[in-house]
Design a protein around this motif. Structure first.
Motif, PDB file in Angstrom:
ATOM      1  N   TYR A  96      15.077  46.371 -35.229  1.00  0.00           N
ATOM      2  CA  TYR A  96      15.419  45.672 -36.465  1.00  0.00           C
ATOM      3  C   TYR A  96      15.295  46.611 -37.661  1.00  0.00           C
ATOM      4  N   ALA A  97      14.249  47.438 -37.661  1.00  0.00           N
ATOM      5  CA  ALA A  97      14.069  48.396 -38.751  1.00  0.00           C
ATOM      6  C   ALA A  97      15.271  49.335 -38.843  1.00  0.00           C
ATOM      7  N   PHE A  98      15.745  49.810 -37.678  1.00  0.00           N
ATOM      8  CA  PHE A  98      16.923  50.675 -37.670  1.00  0.00           C
ATOM      9  C   PHE A  98      18.170  49.917 -38.121  1.00  0.00           C
ATOM     10  N   ALA A  99      18.265  48.645 -37.709  1.00  0.00           N
ATOM     11  CA  ALA A  99      19.465  47.859 -38.009  1.00  0.00           C
ATOM     12  C   ALA A  99      19.659  47.670 -39.503  1.00  0.00           C
ATOM     13  N   LEU A 100      18.560  47.707 -40.270  1.00  0.00           N
ATOM     14  CA  LEU A 100      18.657  47.502 -41.702  1.00  0.00           C
ATOM     15  C   LEU A 100      19.119  48.757 -42.440  1.00  0.00           C
ATOM     16  N   ASP A 101      19.025  49.919 -41.767  1.00  0.00           N
ATOM     17  CA  ASP A 101      19.401  51.169 -42.402  1.00  0.00           C
ATOM     18  C   ASP A 101      20.918  51.333 -42.362  1.00  0.00           C
ATOM     19  N   PRO A 102      21.590  51.211 -43.503  1.00  0.00           N
ATOM     20  CA  PRO A 102      23.049  51.246 -43.483  1.00  0.00           C
ATOM     21  C   PRO A 102      23.599  52.626 -43.119  1.00  0.00           C
ATOM     22  N   ASP A 103      22.783  53.664 -43.268  1.00  0.00           N
ATOM     23  CA  ASP A 103      23.275  55.012 -43.004  1.00  0.00           C
ATOM     24  C   ASP A 103      22.989  55.480 -41.581  1.00  0.00           C
ATOM     25  N   SER A 104      22.331  54.613 -40.786  1.00  0.00           N
ATOM     26  CA  SER A 104      21.956  55.079 -39.458  1.00  0.00           C
ATOM     27  C   SER A 104      23.207  55.379 -38.631  1.00  0.00           C
ATOM     28  N   SER A 105      23.220  56.571 -38.025  1.00  0.00           N
ATOM     29  CA  SER A 105      24.384  56.971 -37.233  1.00  0.00           C
ATOM     30  C   SER A 105      24.174  56.543 -35.790  1.00  0.00           C
ATOM     31  N   LEU A 106      23.904  55.247 -35.598  1.00  0.00           N
ATOM     32  CA  LEU A 106      23.523  54.765 -34.279  1.00  0.00           C
ATOM     33  C   LEU A 106      24.691  54.656 -33.317  1.00  0.00           C
ATOM     34  N   VAL A 107      25.902  54.572 -33.866  1.00  0.00           N
ATOM     35  CA  VAL A 107      27.060  54.552 -32.974  1.00  0.00           C
ATOM     36  C   VAL A 107      27.110  55.863 -32.188  1.00  0.00           C
ATOM     37  N   LEU A 108      26.801  56.961 -32.894  1.00  0.00           N
ATOM     38  CA  LEU A 108      26.728  58.262 -32.228  1.00  0.00           C
ATOM     39  C   LEU A 108      25.647  58.269 -31.163  1.00  0.00           C
ATOM     40  N   LEU A 109      24.482  57.721 -31.521  1.00  0.00           N
ATOM     41  CA  LEU A 109      23.378  57.669 -30.565  1.00  0.00           C
ATOM     42  C   LEU A 109      23.765  56.853 -29.335  1.00  0.00           C
ATOM     43  N   LEU A 110      24.493  55.745 -29.574  1.00  0.00           N
ATOM     44  CA  LEU A 110      24.843  54.878 -28.464  1.00  0.00           C
ATOM     45  C   LEU A 110      25.779  55.576 -27.488  1.00  0.00           C
ATOM     46  N   ALA A 111      26.758  56.288 -28.022  1.00  0.00           N
ATOM     47  CA  ALA A 111      27.673  57.023 -27.149  1.00  0.00           C
ATOM     48  C   ALA A 111      26.885  57.998 -26.282  1.00  0.00           C
ATOM     49  N   SER A 112      25.861  58.612 -26.857  1.00  0.00           N
ATOM     50  CA  SER A 112      25.058  59.557 -26.088  1.00  0.00           C
ATOM     51  C   SER A 112      24.129  58.839 -25.128  1.00  0.00           C
ATOM     52  N   ALA A 113      23.801  57.578 -25.442  1.00  0.00           N
ATOM     53  CA  ALA A 113      22.926  56.826 -24.546  1.00  0.00           C
ATOM     54  C   ALA A 113      23.536  56.787 -23.144  1.00  0.00           C
ATOM     55  N   TYR A 114      24.865  56.662 -23.084  1.00  0.00           N
ATOM     56  CA  TYR A 114      25.515  56.683 -21.775  1.00  0.00           C
ATOM     57  C   TYR A 114      25.313  58.018 -21.072  1.00  0.00           C
ATOM     58  N   GLY A 115      25.240  59.095 -21.859  1.00  0.00           N
ATOM     59  CA  GLY A 115      24.983  60.408 -21.280  1.00  0.00           C
ATOM     60  C   GLY A 115      23.616  60.472 -20.608  1.00  0.00           C
ATOM     61  N   ILE A 116      22.621  59.774 -21.185  1.00  0.00           N
ATOM     62  CA  ILE A 116      21.289  59.727 -20.586  1.00  0.00           C
ATOM     63  C   ILE A 116      21.288  58.814 -19.367  1.00  0.00           C
ATOM     64  N   ILE A 117      21.846  57.611 -19.557  1.00  0.00           N
ATOM     65  CA  ILE A 117      21.793  56.603 -18.505  1.00  0.00           C
ATOM     66  C   ILE A 117      22.497  57.076 -17.238  1.00  0.00           C
ATOM     67  N   ALA A 118      23.613  57.782 -17.401  1.00  0.00           N
ATOM     68  CA  ALA A 118      24.353  58.260 -16.222  1.00  0.00           C
ATOM     69  C   ALA A 118      23.488  59.190 -15.373  1.00  0.00           C
ATOM     70  N   GLN A 119      22.491  59.827 -15.999  1.00  0.00           N
ATOM     71  CA  GLN A 119      21.619  60.742 -15.250  1.00  0.00           C
ATOM     72  C   GLN A 119      20.736  60.009 -14.237  1.00  0.00           C
ATOM     73  N   PHE A 120      20.658  58.674 -14.330  1.00  0.00           N
ATOM     74  CA  PHE A 120      19.866  57.932 -13.345  1.00  0.00           C
ATOM     75  C   PHE A 120      20.609  57.783 -12.009  1.00  0.00           C
ATOM     76  N   ALA A 121      21.917  58.016 -12.014  1.00  0.00           N
ATOM     77  CA  ALA A 121      22.698  57.789 -10.792  1.00  0.00           C
ATOM     78  C   ALA A 121      22.320  58.734  -9.654  1.00  0.00           C
ATOM     79  N   PRO A 122      22.249  60.067  -9.886  1.00  0.00           N
ATOM     80  CA  PRO A 122      21.892  60.941  -8.760  1.00  0.00           C
ATOM     81  C   PRO A 122      20.534  60.615  -8.126  1.00  0.00           C
ATOM     82  N   PRO A 123      19.457  60.349  -8.901  1.00  0.00           N
ATOM     83  CA  PRO A 123      18.190  59.987  -8.248  1.00  0.00           C
ATOM     84  C   PRO A 123      18.303  58.720  -7.396  1.00  0.00           C
ATOM     85  N   VAL A 124      19.034  57.712  -7.897  1.00  0.00           N
ATOM     86  CA  VAL A 124      19.154  56.465  -7.147  1.00  0.00           C
ATOM     87  C   VAL A 124      19.917  56.695  -5.843  1.00  0.00           C
ATOM     88  N   VAL A 125      21.033  57.399  -5.944  1.00  0.00           N
ATOM     89  CA  VAL A 125      21.832  57.657  -4.733  1.00  0.00           C
ATOM     90  C   VAL A 125      21.024  58.495  -3.744  1.00  0.00           C
TER      91      VAL A 125
END
Lengths: 88, 485
Positions: free
Chosen positions: B384-413
């Motif tokens: 919520y604190a981040f959501a109130l910050d109008p300048d937060s570049s969270l869209v960029l962070l979110l796109a990269s979140a997929y870059g992190i999450i995809a790294q869970f696939a090799p360990p699971v497989v």
């Protein structure tokens, strides 16, 4: 057993082909607006068709897998008593 | 009565209904960790289908999807393409995960991975990465809810209040009822979203242009570049094939590795339910078609919203619909935001407590549940604190979140299928893959062919995982027998 293997192979093949045809380079020849399909630009309908096809392929696969499973002794699938504790 | 009052009443009624469903659902569940995290493994097909579908379709799809179609055209088609590809392997992987969950009592992803590869450090690392990926994702949902409410109430309910009320409700039912509440509210919200999207997606082109085909004919004359993949980038220049293709790839690999989705395998009643959810999932994916139509309908419309993400509320308000209908549409957008946000909050607390805390400190079941609830609140407040910050570049962070999450696939497989994999290999691979993705995220100029950093990370990850595993001793045979078929 062979029917099951064949079904799995074909499913894998479908999704591999789908991946090729919705990304570079497979999508390049289909990346155009005309002809429209159901009012949608061709590229959009093309990708949507691969998604819709996935449902058909998975349903067919499931029919084969299901027949195969019913030949085997059933796995426990009620999920009633995991070690972490079920409903109390 | 002014329009915004009617709209507000509709939204309040909708939020009240969601809260009621959430609270009622929780009464049917046991007071254990398995109850709170995995709903006692009791979800049938209907709930599973909507839980999965509605958790995937977030404010990103409902607001961002039309925004992309509106501003970047065919680039948005990547969102349509990856879902079915990413879900299909779960037809086989899902039941395997569920079986191991029942056998060993797992309720989270890290428990599965560190069951096969015992390491408390690895568990904490996975929990940390999950949290890093989760917070910006929750923030996006909150901002989405706030944006919709502010836009349709004409600013009478500002973003901070709208987000606070919507997420106050989410937190109440997630705190009180856990997975069961998430399941039943998502069922309600999922149905609502589908109806709203198709209605609006077909109505707007018809109303403004006389039909879907007629709309695209007009766009083809005026902006032909919007209809041909790979579409445009954020600045209006042509997007690259490298980016378009690797966005699909990394999203497909990452999709089911999101802990809130992965954990659904532990909530299903039985294997057939899981398999049927996978089979039906692409039908949920097709709901992106009307979502894109909403965005495309704004392309030639006079006037433009402050940012592309506002296109849906903008079109709803500008086309003179009755206030009651506007209220319903906004409730649909809120559904998208809340149905993902609740799953995210619930999963992040479960993951941090189960994998981060319980591995190091001995806490009983009751304390664990209390701790999870505290963390739901903490994650919510942080986001919520981040959501109130109008300048937060969270869209960029979110796109990269997929870059992190995809790294869970090799360990699971590797945990499920590769007997030669070792703990050292998996840990090294995960560290190397994450570091690579992070490096290219910081230095986008170095990315070959404009590829998504997550895909580059996966390349390094797999090489390191295989190399280090082969260089370290194979795992004990009796241990392997407990995880591999």
């Amino acid at each position: 057993m062979t029917a099951l293997r064949l079904a799995r192979l074909l499913t894998g093949l479908y999704f591999t082909t789908a991946l090729v045809f919705v990304t570079w380079p497979g999508l390049v020849p289909f990346a155009r607006a005309r002809p429209f399909v159901l009012g949608l630009p061709f590229a959009m309908a093309w990708i949507a068709a691969w998604v819709a096809g996935a449902v058909v392929v998975l349903v067919l696969l499931d029919r084969v897998e299901r027949r195969h499973r019913s030949d085997e002794p059933r796995h426990r699938s009620d999920g009633s008593s995991g070690p972490a504790g079920g409903p109390r | 009565m002014p329009q915004w009052v009617v709209v507000t009443i509709v939204i309040v009624l909708y939020l009240g209904l969601t809260l009621t469903i959430g609270l009622l659902a929780g009464r049917r569940q046991s007071d254990s960790v398995a109850g709170y995290v995995a709903a006692d493994r009791s979800f049938g097909l209907l709930v599973m289908y909507f839980v999965t579908g509605a958790s995937v379709f977030s404010a990103f799809a409902f607001l961002g999807g039309p925004g992309w179609a509106y501003s970047r055209g065919a680039a948005a088609f990547y969102i349509l393409a990856y879902g079915a590809l990413g879900m299909a392997p779960f037809y086989w992987i899902g039941p395997r995960i569920a079986e191991l969950g029942r056998r060993h009592g797992f309720v989270t992803q890290a428990q599965l991975v560190t069951g096969r590869f015992p390491s408390r450090g690895l568990s904490a690392f996975i929990a940390l990465l999950s949290l890093i990926a989760f917070v910006p994702y929750v923030t996006i949902q909150m901002r989405g809810a706030g944006i919709v409410i502010e836009a349709v109430t004409d600013g009478h309910v500002p973003l901070w209040l709208g987000a606070l009320v919507a997420y106050g409700i989410v937190i109440v039912y997630v705190l009180s009822a856990g997975a069961m509440a998430v399941g039943w509210t998502n069922t309600f919200q999922g149905i609502f979203m589908i109806v709203i999207a198709w209605t609006l997606g077909l109505y707007l082109p018809w109303r403004l242009y006389g039909g879907v085909g007629a709309m695209f004919e007009r766009i083809e004359e005026a902006r032909p570049e919007l209809l041909v993949p790979p579409g445009l980038d954020a600045t209006g220049q042509p997007w690259t094939w490298g980016a378009f293709s690797t966005f699909i790839l990394v999203s497909a690999v990452g999709l089911m590795m999101w802990p809130h989705l992965f954990m659904k395998a532990f909530t299903a009643k039985d294997d057939d339910t899981l398999r049927r959810t996978v089979i039906l999932f692409p039908t949920f994916q097709l709901f992106l078609i009307p979502v894109f139509l909403i965005g495309f309908s704004g392309v030639l419309f006079a006037g433009s919203p402050p940012t592309p993400d506002f296109i849906l509320p903008f079109m709803v308000l500008e086309t003179g619909l009755p206030p009651l209908v506007v209220g319903l549409f906004c409730a649909g957008a809120l559904s998208a935001s809340m149905s993902t946000g609740d799953a995210l909050l619930h999963a992040s607390a479960s993951v941090v407590v189960e994998d981060g805390v319980a591995k190091f400190v001995d806490v009983d079941e009751h304390r664990q549940r209390t701790l999870m609830r505290a963390l739901v609140l903490l994650t919510g407040v942080t986001a919520y604190a981040f959501a109130l910050d109008p300048d937060s570049s969270l869209v960029l962070l979110l796109a990269s979140a997929y870059g992190i999450i995809a790294q869970f696939a090799p360990p699971v497989v590797a945990a499920l299928y590769w007997r030669r994999a070792t703990t050292a290999g998996v840990f090294a691979g995960l560290a190397a893959g994450t570091a690579t993705a992070f490096f290219f995220w910081l230095n986008p100029g170095f990315k070959p062919f404009d590829m998504h950093e997550g895909v580059l990370g996966l390349g390094v990850h797999i090489a390191v995982l295989v190399g280090v595993s082969l260089a370290t001793p194979v795992q004990d045979e009796a241990h392997l027998a407990r995880y591999l078929v």
